[in-house]
Design an enzyme around this catalytic site. Structure first.
Site, PDB file in Angstrom:
ATOM      1  N   SER A 223     -10.137  -0.344   7.079  1.00 59.01           N
ATOM      2  CA  SER A 223      -9.546  -0.242   5.740  1.00 59.01           C
ATOM      3  C   SER A 223      -8.837  -1.481   5.202  1.00 59.01           C
ATOM      4  O   SER A 223      -8.473  -1.502   4.035  1.00 59.01           O
ATOM      5  CB  SER A 223      -8.569   0.928   5.698  1.00 59.01           C
ATOM      6  OG  SER A 223      -9.287   2.109   5.500  1.00 59.01           O
TER       7      SER A 223
ATOM      8  N   SER B 173      -9.773   2.103   2.905  1.00 62.69           N
ATOM      9  CA  SER B 173      -8.843   2.817   2.054  1.00 62.69           C
ATOM     10  C   SER B 173      -7.839   1.915   1.323  1.00 62.69           C
ATOM     11  O   SER B 173      -7.232   2.363   0.360  1.00 62.69           O
ATOM     12  CB  SER B 173      -8.067   3.850   2.889  1.00 62.69           C
ATOM     13  OG  SER B 173      -7.274   3.203   3.874  1.00 62.69           O
TER      14      SER B 173
ATOM     15  N   LYS C 152       0.858  -1.182   0.000  1.00 68.93           N
ATOM     16  CA  LYS C 152       0.000   0.000   0.000  1.00 68.93           C
ATOM     17  C   LYS C 152       0.898   1.238   0.000  1.00 68.93           C
ATOM     18  O   LYS C 152       1.923   1.261   0.689  1.00 68.93           O
ATOM     19  CB  LYS C 152      -0.892  -0.023   1.252  1.00 68.93           C
ATOM     20  CG  LYS C 152      -1.890   1.123   1.356  1.00 68.93           C
ATOM     21  CD  LYS C 152      -2.819   0.952   2.561  1.00 68.93           C
ATOM     22  CE  LYS C 152      -3.840   2.074   2.672  1.00 68.93           C
ATOM     23  NZ  LYS C 152      -4.753   1.883   3.825  1.00 68.93           N
TER      24      LYS C 152
HETATM   25  N1  GLN Z   1     -13.280   4.474   6.268  1.00 74.51           N
HETATM   26  C1  GLN Z   1     -12.661   4.897   7.482  1.00 74.51           C
HETATM   27  C2  GLN Z   1     -12.219   6.332   7.362  1.00 74.51           C
HETATM   28  O1  GLN Z   1     -12.497   6.907   6.380  1.00 74.51           O
HETATM   29  C3  GLN Z   1     -11.510   4.018   7.841  1.00 74.51           C
HETATM   30  C4  GLN Z   1     -10.314   4.274   7.048  1.00 74.51           C
HETATM   31  C5  GLN Z   1      -9.170   3.435   7.473  1.00 74.51           C
HETATM   32  O2  GLN Z   1      -9.323   2.402   8.128  1.00 74.51           O
HETATM   33  N2  GLN Z   1      -7.981   3.894   7.139  1.00 74.51           N
HETATM   34  O3  GLN Z   1     -11.610   6.893   8.204  1.00 74.51           O
END
Ligand code: GLN
Length: 484
Positions: free
Chosen positions: A175, A151, A76
């Site tokens: 995410s 994400s 990532k």
């Molecule tokens: N969807 C969540 C957010 O927007 C979690 C994102 C994540 O786990 N990095 O913060």
């Protein structure tokens, strides 16, 4: 070759059926022909990958191969990679060449895994659909008009599309698990502190945790063996003896007590998701597991608490991007204030700005007690709910996400609806527990994920419970059309 799991590839490499050079070249060719359709890689590092593959083959020839030597993977784009752009999905870091490797990256290099490239992601890991990326959205390989989740949507999509056998992800509020669910792959968020955060660009430091994404639980266990471990350079890294995360893969689930949180089975879940979760429960019953209802009375407060804590921490973490030291700098600033304001104003996207503003507000003098302190107290209650539940059960099971992959653009105008994508995953981050998502079936042709939550340090147990399910089902072996 690309239809093989990491465990199978490791055997093929060991048996000399294929070399790392052949395997890596094969994946690079697939990326070249197939990635345009899904936009899952931000950067492809073909040359370095081939060099590392050569080195892996040489190490093997000299008898110095470890379990994953020669298996290529993707990272990532939140993990710093020395000499390669690390963008975090943001214009702010579009020109940032990391001067060092994140601990996670260094560990995979030491294990002999060539890096195919860096995967696309929501900007600074803020999002549930990959649509906040500066590099454009990733598309779901099961249906390219739909989102891959976020994400870590790029990592999930490269695994689903067979453009890497495994990839790293990070999970702050879901995410790893939510994109794993939406792409039909397996992913695990370890206990907070298991995997070093050093060199992993910070979003919300008390929640962020790196973890593996791959086809199967067995593959995730093999990757976690490389990733996890104490790191002196991360002050929240946990000092525990090294563990073999494959050690419970063959433990039967007979007699296992599985908790079903009543709050996870109410309204809000799509009928197709509910059906698949019910079928998975029936499968585990068939294997001899026992189910009991558990109560997580504060879980409905988790999204609200998270959207105070996470923005508060991000407003502090992202203060370092000031246009001075590295990253984006505006043209012709007229003075220092102008340099700060325009560099940040032009470098960050709208979701990141929204979070910074919310976080700054929640931490401000008059509101700190009302928001931040209250959210931290709620967080404690959420953690206590889990502690009580785990007195009675070994693992907790439920859906990973309330729906399957939604259409691109469907939720972009409504942040709150978008935030609800993580309704089943966020409480776990607030409590710091390990949890995973595994493919459990399809609804209208789109993958559905099953979530398993464990007590602290119970990753090996979770992976075993998932592996036992994957031995008897085919979901984790299915590939999207066009990517077989
Ligand atoms: N969807 C969540 C957010 O927007 C979690 C994102 C994540 O786990 N990095 O913060």
């Amino acid at each position: 070759m690309h239809e093989k799991s990491i465990a199978e590839l490791a055997t093929a490499l060991k048996d000399g059926e294929v070399s790392s050079v052949e395997l890596t070249a094969h994946y690079l060719r697939r990326i070249e022909t197939l990635d345009d359709a899904i936009n899952a890689y931000v950067t492809v590092t073909g040359e370095q990958a081939m060099e590392a593959a050569k080195a892996a083959d040489e190490a093997r020839a000299q008898g110095n191969a470890g379990p994953l030597t020669g298996v290529p993977i993707a990272h990532k784009d939140i993990f710093c990679t020395e000499g390669t752009r690390t963008s975090c999905g943001s214009k702010m870091l579009d020109n940032f060449i990391a001067p060092y490797d994140a601990t996670v990256v260094a560990r995979f290099k030491a294990a002999g895994c060539p890096i195919l490239g860096k995967t696309n992601m929501d900007e600074f890991a803020m999002g549930s659909s990959n649509e906040t990326s500066y590099y454009g959205p990733v598309k779901n390989p099961w249906d390219t008009e739909r989102v891959p989740g976020g994400s870590s949507g790029g990592s999930a999509a490269v695994v689903a599309g067979r453009l890497a056998p495994g990839a790293t992800g990070t999970d702050t509020g879901g995410s790893i698990r939510q994109p794993a669910a939406l792409n039909g792959v397996t992913g695990i968020k370890p206990t907070y502190g298991r995997v070093s955060r050093w060199g992993m660009i910070a979003f919300a430091s008390s929640l962020d945790q790196g973890g593996p994404m791959a086809r199967t639980a067995e593959d995730c266990a093999l990757m976690l063996n490389v990733m996890a471990g104490f790191d002196q350079r991360d002050s929240t890294s946990i000092q525990r003896p090294d563990e073999d995360f494959t050690k419970r893969l063959n433990t039967p689930v007979k007699g296992l007590r599985i908790g079903l949180p009543k709050q996870f089975f109410g309204e809000g879940m799509d009928a197709g998701v509910a059906r698949v979760v019910d079928e998975a429960i029936a499968h585990y019953k068939g294997l001899g597991a026992e189910f009991v209802e558990v109560d997580l009375p504060h879980s409905d407060l988790s999204v609200a608490a998270y959207y105070v804590v996470a923005p508060a921490e991000c407003s502090s973490n992202l203060a370092r991007f000031d246009g001075v030291r590295y990253g984006y700098r505006c043209e012709d600033p007229k003075d220092l204030l102008d340099l700060y304001m325009r560099s940040r104003g032009e470098g960050f996207g709208p979701e990141v700005k929204r979070r910074i503003m919310v976080g700054t507000y929640a931490l401000s003098a008059g509101y700190f007690d009302a928001y931040y302190l209250k959210a931290q107290k709620t967080r404690r209650l959420i953690a206590e709910d889990f502690a009580t539940a785990f007195k009675d059960v070994d693992v907790i099971l439920g859906p990973t996400a309330p729906s399957t992959a939604f259409r691109l653009g469907e939720k972009t105008d409504d942040p709150v609806t978008m935030y609800l994508s993580d309704i089943y995953t966020i409480a776990v981050n607030l409590a710091g527990l390990p949890a995973m998502s595994l493919p459990a079936g399809f609804s209208d042709g789109l993958p559905v994920g099953l979530q398993l939550i464990g007590n602290y340090f119970e990753e090996a147990r979770l992976l075993g419970v998932a592996h036992q399910y994957q031995l008897g089902t085919e979901w984790c072996r299915m590939a999207p059309g066009g990517f077989e």
